[in-house]
Design a protein around this motif. Structure first.
Motif, PDB file in Angstrom:
ATOM      1  N   UNK A 222       0.836  -1.209   0.000  1.00 53.26           N
ATOM      2  CA  UNK A 222       0.000   0.000   0.000  1.00 53.26           C
ATOM      3  C   UNK A 222       0.862   1.246   0.000  1.00 53.26           C
ATOM      4  N   UNK A 223       1.935   1.235   0.800  1.00 55.42           N
ATOM      5  CA  UNK A 223       2.808   2.400   0.845  1.00 55.42           C
ATOM      6  C   UNK A 223       3.501   2.633  -0.502  1.00 55.42           C
ATOM      7  N   UNK A 224       3.808   1.538  -1.211  1.00 57.94           N
ATOM      8  CA  UNK A 224       4.524   1.666  -2.479  1.00 57.94           C
ATOM      9  C   UNK A 224       3.599   1.897  -3.666  1.00 57.94           C
ATOM     10  N   UNK A 225       2.398   1.298  -3.640  1.00 54.24           N
ATOM     11  CA  UNK A 225       1.541   1.324  -4.818  1.00 54.24           C
ATOM     12  C   UNK A 225       0.141   1.872  -4.522  1.00 54.24           C
ATOM     13  N   UNK A 226      -0.790   1.032  -4.074  1.00 48.78           N
ATOM     14  CA  UNK A 226      -2.167   1.508  -3.908  1.00 48.78           C
ATOM     15  C   UNK A 226      -2.931   0.625  -2.929  1.00 48.78           C
ATOM     16  N   UNK A 227      -4.024   1.150  -2.352  1.00 43.02           N
ATOM     17  CA  UNK A 227      -4.860   0.334  -1.469  1.00 43.02           C
ATOM     18  C   UNK A 227      -5.455  -0.887  -2.170  1.00 43.02           C
ATOM     19  N   UNK A 228      -5.744  -0.768  -3.463  1.00 46.67           N
ATOM     20  CA  UNK A 228      -6.322  -1.910  -4.183  1.00 46.67           C
ATOM     21  C   UNK A 228      -5.344  -3.088  -4.206  1.00 46.67           C
ATOM     22  N   UNK A 229      -4.076  -2.802  -4.524  1.00 44.23           N
ATOM     23  CA  UNK A 229      -3.080  -3.867  -4.526  1.00 44.23           C
ATOM     24  C   UNK A 229      -2.805  -4.368  -3.110  1.00 44.23           C
ATOM     25  N   UNK A 230      -2.921  -3.461  -2.134  1.00 42.37           N
ATOM     26  CA  UNK A 230      -2.759  -3.884  -0.738  1.00 42.37           C
ATOM     27  C   UNK A 230      -3.783  -4.951  -0.384  1.00 42.37           C
ATOM     28  N   UNK A 231      -5.042  -4.715  -0.736  1.00 38.47           N
ATOM     29  CA  UNK A 231      -6.097  -5.679  -0.410  1.00 38.47           C
ATOM     30  C   UNK A 231      -5.887  -6.990  -1.158  1.00 38.47           C
TER      31      UNK A 231
END
Length: 421
Positions: A77-86
């Protein structure tokens, strides 16, 4: 917003990681690697330890900078996005049905011989193992850390006893000569041995619970990896000296066989208990990590739900119960269906290595200087291992792709909105 208790010390952190890395592997992998590469497996262990250092150091750098119960998902999430985090979060959770039940079955296999007749059935032993997992996790990370430190000490004592009674001398530790024909068996052994260091990604979920995460979390990873690597190497030396390898029987029974040879049958129950505890320690950290991943997602996206609450001991109790019950269901499915244990392990390995790979991508974007260089090396290593997985790689990629597809409009979490302010 509720926060996990910071109860983990440096010593308990080392105990948790080292027992997780050894866990089931110590009772199988040294004999399997010796069967593949013979005495060259001693070189393979050293090469593996050198190769794992960039990965361990990268996880250490990420955990020091971003201590969070979300682990790799939070790094992404810190590197890319909340969507990829999930997507990463639920990819990790998807290991529950395929990865943890086989390990529980192996642990229960050690437990069965010490259970009384009415309780020594495989499914009952697995149910007792899951119940113990839930109980230890609900007791809190401090109690769990103490237990795993004691388990680590029992494993070290066992390997030291093998060394002492087996009269392992300098001649038994001489490294064999290397030549061009050595490359293939060492490489084949490394493909199996890599799984001994699967567990660092699960440990990343515990960073938020360290008393001093900036200082102790990186040290726990580095020392834990060194301790586990040294123990594997020492165990391999004993197995090689006494020839406890080279047949399917030794792949899972080399340690009990050595115990019978060096100590006699009176140690059988002790070995069963140590074997169970070693396997249990590995599963315990994964159960903790999975519960914390579910809790972290609830805390960020459903903060008012029951999953986001902590118990009086600072434990995500609801998430722990859910993970435990799901484990119990899939243990029953695996046992009653009679599906191949190796199939489950291959599917799980694909997920684990993909999680490692995604963590290294995040590290490459987030870190700077020497840490970025190490992340680059680790990224190359993880990519090579992932390609070597074959068809099980496709399983992990398929799950991640389904999770990463934006099926609905992106929404920001309360935490995301707070971070942007």
């Amino acid at each position: 917003m509720q926060q996990l208790r910071q109860d983990i010390t440096l010593l308990s952190g080392i105990g948790q990681l080292s027992t997780t890395l050894m866990g089931t592997g110590l009772f199988m992998i040294p004999a399997i690697a010796a069967g593949i590469a013979g005495h060259l497996s001693l070189w393979a262990w050293l090469i593996l330890f050198v190769a794992i250092c960039p990965i361990a150091l990268t996880f250490a750098a990420l955990g020091k900078r971003y201590p969070n119960a979300g682990g790799t998902a939070y790094f992404v999430r810190q590197a890319f996005s909340p969507r990829l985090e999930r997507a990463v979060a639920w990819l990790f959770v998807s290991v529950i049905p395929v990865g943890v039940p086989p390990a529980i079955a192996l642990a229960a296999g050690f437990l069965q011989p010490v259970l009384p007749a009415p309780l020594d059935a495989p499914l009952i032993a697995q149910t007792l193992t899951v119940a113990l997992l839930i109980g230890v996790n609900l007791a809190g990370s401090k109690s769990s850390g103490r237990l795993q430190t004691l388990i680590a000490l029992s494993i070290f004592t066992l390997v030291a006893a093998f060394f002492w009674v087996g009269d392992i001398g300098s001649k038994d530790l001489v490294m064999p000569a290397l030549n061009a024909s050595s490359l293939w068996p060492i490489g084949a052994a490394l493909g199996v041995m890599f799984w001994c260091f699967v567990g660092i990604e699960a440990f990343a979920h515990m960073g938020e619970e360290f008393k001093n995460p900036q200082r102790d979390f990186p040290l726990a990873i580095l020392v834990g990896c060194f301790v586990a690597g040294a123990t594997y190497w020492a165990c391999s030396a004993v197995i090689l000296k006494f020839g406890a390898y080279g047949s399917p029987h030794f792949d899972s029974a080399s340690i009990p066989w050595l115990s019978d040879k060096l100590f006699g049958r009176q140690m059988a129950s002790v070995i069963s208990v140590i074997g169970f505890l070693a396997c249990f320690a590995s599963i315990n950290l994964y159960t903790q990590s999975l519960a914390r991943m579910v809790w972290a997602q609830a805390r960020d996206y459903r903060p008012k739900s029951a999953l986001a609450r902590l118990s009086s001991r600072g434990v995500p109790a609801t998430a722990t119960w859910i993970v435990g019950l799901v484990l119990l269901v899939f243990c029953g499915v695996r046992e009653l269906s009679g599906l191949d244990l190796e199939l489950f392990l291959k599917l799980a390995n694909g997920i684990f290595v993909l999680v490692y790979l995604l963590a290294m991508f995040a590290a490459f974007k987030l870190l700077n200087g020497l840490a970025k260089v190490l992340a680059s090396i680790a990224l190359i290593l993880c990519t090579a291992v992932f390609i070597c997985l074959g068809w099980s790689m496709l399983y992990a990629l398929g799950i991640f792709t389904l999770l990463a597809v934006p099926w609905k409009k992106e929404t920001k979490s309360p935490q995301q909105s707070f971070d942007e302010q």
